[in-house]
Design a protein around this motif. Structure first.
Motif, PDB file in Angstrom:
ATOM      1  N   ALA A 111      -9.850  11.366  -1.493  1.00 32.23           N
ATOM      2  CA  ALA A 111     -10.030  12.778  -1.856  1.00 32.23           C
ATOM      3  C   ALA A 111      -8.805  13.649  -1.577  1.00 32.23           C
ATOM      4  CB  ALA A 111     -11.270  13.364  -1.184  1.00 32.23           C
ATOM      5  N   THR A 112      -8.438  13.836  -0.309  1.00 36.77           N
ATOM      6  CA  THR A 112      -7.315  14.703   0.020  1.00 36.77           C
ATOM      7  C   THR A 112      -6.331  13.971   0.922  1.00 36.77           C
ATOM      8  OG1 THR A 112      -8.490  15.588   1.951  1.00 36.77           O
ATOM      9  CG2 THR A 112      -8.709  16.791  -0.133  1.00 36.77           C
ATOM     10  N   PRO A 113      -5.037  14.296   0.793  1.00 37.27           N
ATOM     11  CA  PRO A 113      -4.071  13.696   1.709  1.00 37.27           C
ATOM     12  C   PRO A 113      -4.225  14.276   3.109  1.00 37.27           C
ATOM     13  CG  PRO A 113      -2.992  15.313   0.297  1.00 37.27           C
ATOM     14  CD  PRO A 113      -4.410  15.186  -0.191  1.00 37.27           C
ATOM     15  N   VAL A 114      -3.923  13.468   4.093  1.00 32.65           N
ATOM     16  CA  VAL A 114      -3.895  13.925   5.478  1.00 32.65           C
ATOM     17  C   VAL A 114      -2.581  13.460   6.079  1.00 32.65           C
ATOM     18  CG1 VAL A 114      -6.395  13.901   5.734  1.00 32.65           C
ATOM     19  CG2 VAL A 114      -5.105  11.844   6.289  1.00 32.65           C
ATOM     20  N   TYR A 115      -2.302  13.914   7.285  1.00 30.87           N
ATOM     21  CA  TYR A 115      -1.039  13.547   7.918  1.00 30.87           C
ATOM     22  C   TYR A 115      -0.907  12.030   7.987  1.00 30.87           C
ATOM     23  CZ  TYR A 115       2.717  13.152  11.332  1.00 30.87           C
ATOM     24  OH  TYR A 115       3.895  12.832  11.958  1.00 30.87           O
ATOM     25  N   ASN A 116       0.186  11.512   7.425  1.00 31.27           N
ATOM     26  CA  ASN A 116       0.495  10.081   7.420  1.00 31.27           C
ATOM     27  C   ASN A 116      -0.400   9.247   6.507  1.00 31.27           C
ATOM     28  OD1 ASN A 116       2.795  10.046   8.936  1.00 31.27           O
ATOM     29  ND2 ASN A 116       1.752   9.618  10.870  1.00 31.27           N
ATOM     30  N   ARG A 117      -1.256   9.890   5.688  1.00 31.52           N
ATOM     31  CA  ARG A 117      -2.046   9.127   4.718  1.00 31.52           C
ATOM     32  C   ARG A 117      -2.058   9.886   3.393  1.00 31.52           C
ATOM     33  NH1 ARG A 117      -6.154   8.312   8.788  1.00 31.52           N
ATOM     34  NH2 ARG A 117      -7.742   9.336   7.492  1.00 31.52           N
TER      35      ARG A 117
ATOM     36  N   ILE B 243       0.851  -1.188   0.000  1.00 28.86           N
ATOM     37  CA  ILE B 243       0.000   0.000   0.000  1.00 28.86           C
ATOM     38  C   ILE B 243       0.888   1.239   0.000  1.00 28.86           C
ATOM     39  CG2 ILE B 243      -1.859   1.217   1.179  1.00 28.86           C
ATOM     40  CD1 ILE B 243      -2.566  -1.618   0.138  1.00 28.86           C
ATOM     41  N   LEU B 244       0.702   2.095  -0.995  1.00 27.20           N
ATOM     42  CA  LEU B 244       1.439   3.355  -1.097  1.00 27.20           C
ATOM     43  C   LEU B 244       0.591   4.544  -0.664  1.00 27.20           C
ATOM     44  CD1 LEU B 244       3.152   2.776  -4.564  1.00 27.20           C
ATOM     45  CD2 LEU B 244       4.129   2.341  -2.304  1.00 27.20           C
ATOM     46  N   GLY B 245      -0.718   4.431  -0.820  1.00 28.38           N
ATOM     47  CA  GLY B 245      -1.625   5.501  -0.423  1.00 28.38           C
ATOM     48  C   GLY B 245      -2.971   4.924  -0.062  1.00 28.38           C
TER      49      GLY B 245
ATOM     50  N   ALA C 164      -5.705  -1.228   5.161  1.00 31.09           N
ATOM     51  CA  ALA C 164      -4.653  -1.011   4.161  1.00 31.09           C
ATOM     52  C   ALA C 164      -3.742   0.107   4.691  1.00 31.09           C
ATOM     53  CB  ALA C 164      -5.270  -0.636   2.826  1.00 31.09           C
ATOM     54  N   ILE C 165      -2.672  -0.290   5.332  1.00 33.75           N
ATOM     55  CA  ILE C 165      -1.747   0.663   5.961  1.00 33.75           C
ATOM     56  C   ILE C 165      -0.569   0.931   5.044  1.00 33.75           C
ATOM     57  CG2 ILE C 165      -0.240   1.088   7.936  1.00 33.75           C
ATOM     58  CD1 ILE C 165      -3.221   1.106   8.612  1.00 33.75           C
ATOM     59  N   GLU C 166      -0.251   2.194   4.842  1.00 30.83           N
ATOM     60  CA  GLU C 166       0.813   2.554   3.923  1.00 30.83           C
ATOM     61  C   GLU C 166       2.162   2.023   4.378  1.00 30.83           C
ATOM     62  OE1 GLU C 166       0.462   6.768   3.090  1.00 30.83           O
ATOM     63  OE2 GLU C 166      -1.702   6.550   2.878  1.00 30.83           O
TER      64      GLU C 166
ATOM     65  N   GLN D  69       5.279   8.842  -6.354  1.00 32.37           N
ATOM     66  CA  GLN D  69       6.707   8.579  -6.568  1.00 32.37           C
ATOM     67  C   GLN D  69       7.510   8.796  -5.288  1.00 32.37           C
ATOM     68  OE1 GLN D  69       8.889  11.192  -9.236  1.00 32.37           O
ATOM     69  NE2 GLN D  69       7.275  12.751  -9.118  1.00 32.37           N
ATOM     70  N   GLN D  70       7.073   9.721  -4.446  1.00 30.44           N
ATOM     71  CA  GLN D  70       7.758   9.899  -3.161  1.00 30.44           C
ATOM     72  C   GLN D  70       7.530   8.687  -2.252  1.00 30.44           C
ATOM     73  OE1 GLN D  70       5.863  13.773  -2.397  1.00 30.44           O
ATOM     74  NE2 GLN D  70       7.921  14.641  -2.285  1.00 30.44           N
ATOM     75  N   GLN D  71       6.345   8.106  -2.320  1.00 30.48           N
ATOM     76  CA  GLN D  71       6.054   6.913  -1.535  1.00 30.48           C
ATOM     77  C   GLN D  71       6.893   5.730  -2.002  1.00 30.48           C
ATOM     78  OE1 GLN D  71       4.698   8.198   1.153  1.00 30.48           O
ATOM     79  NE2 GLN D  71       3.003   6.721   1.262  1.00 30.48           N
ATOM     80  N   LEU D  72       7.102   5.624  -3.308  1.00 32.89           N
ATOM     81  CA  LEU D  72       7.967   4.558  -3.827  1.00 32.89           C
ATOM     82  C   LEU D  72       9.381   4.695  -3.263  1.00 32.89           C
ATOM     83  CD1 LEU D  72       6.772   4.589  -7.545  1.00 32.89           C
ATOM     84  CD2 LEU D  72       6.498   2.680  -5.956  1.00 32.89           C
ATOM     85  N   ILE D  73       9.881   5.919  -3.262  1.00 33.79           N
ATOM     86  CA  ILE D  73      11.216   6.156  -2.702  1.00 33.79           C
ATOM     87  C   ILE D  73      11.235   5.847  -1.217  1.00 33.79           C
ATOM     88  CG2 ILE D  73      12.929   7.954  -2.210  1.00 33.79           C
ATOM     89  CD1 ILE D  73      11.939   9.352  -4.815  1.00 33.79           C
ATOM     90  N   ARG D  74      10.231   6.304  -0.513  1.00 34.29           N
ATOM     91  CA  ARG D  74      10.167   6.113   0.944  1.00 34.29           C
ATOM     92  C   ARG D  74      10.211   4.646   1.322  1.00 34.29           C
ATOM     93  NH1 ARG D  74       5.125   8.144   4.815  1.00 34.29           N
ATOM     94  NH2 ARG D  74       6.038   7.465   6.805  1.00 34.29           N
ATOM     95  N   TYR D  75       9.546   3.797   0.537  1.00 35.81           N
ATOM     96  CA  TYR D  75       9.442   2.388   0.903  1.00 35.81           C
ATOM     97  C   TYR D  75      10.405   1.495   0.129  1.00 35.81           C
ATOM     98  CZ  TYR D  75       5.336   4.073   3.329  1.00 35.81           C
ATOM     99  OH  TYR D  75       4.487   4.768   4.164  1.00 35.81           O
TER     100      TYR D  75
END
Length: 303
Positions: A13-19, A7-9, A295-297, A42-48
């Motif tokens: 609707a809108t992003p929130v802190y940590n999601r 899970i990347l996201g 579904a936890i990122e 793409q930032q989530q791909l890098i992060r994980y």
């Protein structure tokens, strides 16, 4: 064979802190399939720890921004990083025009081929198939045309009993036929019954991705008996009126879908930003379908 989803996201609707907005990465035998591409993917791909250039296939369920606003950035970064192999995008037809307009006005000429396949949003269809899996769409009930995706592994060849084959000095040129399930008559008169020298491969597994939708019996047949079902669960059931108004599903309804269709495991996501804690959504779903997970990122779930 590896078959798992990261899970990347998981936000709606809108992003929130940590999601972050919706995105998932499916790994089938070390081939990578991106499912939706919300802002920041793409930032989530890098992060994980995933290399974006390993992704060759992208599936976009519909054209609400939280499901594709990250795509232009991802494709542009791949261009800047020197990608030359094709990228295959399966999405509603209008996305091709959106991408062309973005590249036109930024005067960007992508150095690698983008192979665009328009999905049919009014009828189920098989849209992709390779040696590892097949991908089918199914029609969801959202405010705009939207499809879900069913990813089904291909049945693998039978497994050889190598030690037995070697001990009986069976020539290796017969191995491919044995793997295909063939009984053999050898030139020396021996008869090789396939069942004596091979075992069956693992049962093919099925992952179904239900993007934004009202609870609707129309797609249930397409997702029957999946090993892992991902289903949006934007609201608690106490907000059913709001879910119906926005063409979304409640956690309770997502669990009912899993129960009706015989899923082995349910993942719920696409959470409304109103929920700081997700535990109430999980608790609600588990009252109907016990084997439910959030579904936890950053978490990778085996299918």
């Amino acid at each position: 064979m590896k078959f798992e989803v990261t899970i990347l996201g998981s936000s709606s609707a809108t992003p929130v802190y940590n999601r972050n907005p919706t995105a998932q990465l499916l790994n089938c035998n070390e081939k990578f399939y991106l499912i939706d591409c919300g802002e920041g993917t793409q930032q989530q791909l890098i992060r994980y720890g995933f290399k974006a250039n390993k992704i060759d296939y992208i599936f976009i369920s519909h054209l609400h921004g939280d499901h594709y606003f990250g795509l232009i950035g991802l494709l542009s970064s791949l261009h800047l990083n020197g990608r030359i192999k094709p990228m295959y995008i399966f999405a509603p037809a209008a996305l091709e025009e959106i991408l062309a307009l973005q590249f036109k006005h930024s005067e960007t000429v992508i150095r690698y081929p983008i192979e665009f396949v328009a999905t049919q949003t009014d009828t189920p269809a098989r849209i992709f198939e390779n040696a590892d899996l097949s991908v089918d769409t199914f029609v969801l009930n959202h405010r705009i045309p939207c499809t879900g995706f069913s990813f089904v592994q291909k049945k693998r060849l039978r497994k050889l009993m190598i030690e037995k084959l070697e001990s009986e000095e069976i020539p290796v040129e017969y191995y491919p036929l044995l793997k295909r399930g063939v009984d053999l008559d050898l030139p020396d008169g021996r008869v090789l019954l396939n069942a004596d020298y091979t075992t069956d491969s693992e049962r093919p597994r099925k992952y179904c991705y239900c993007s934004d939708t009202l609870f609707d019996e129309g797609y249930l047949e397409s997702i029957k008996n999946c090993d892992t079902l991902y289903h949006e669960a934007t609201f608690l059931h106490e907000m059913l009126d709001r879910a119906n108004q926005t063409h979304h599903t409640t956690a309770l309804q997502a669990a009912e879908v899993a129960k009706i269709t015989g899923a082995v495991k349910l993942l719920i996501g696409h959470f409304s930003s109103r929920y700081k804690s997700l535990q109430p959504l999980l608790d609600e779903a588990r009252t109907v379908f016990e084997d439910t997970e959030l579904a936890i990122e950053g978490i990778t779930y085996p299918i």
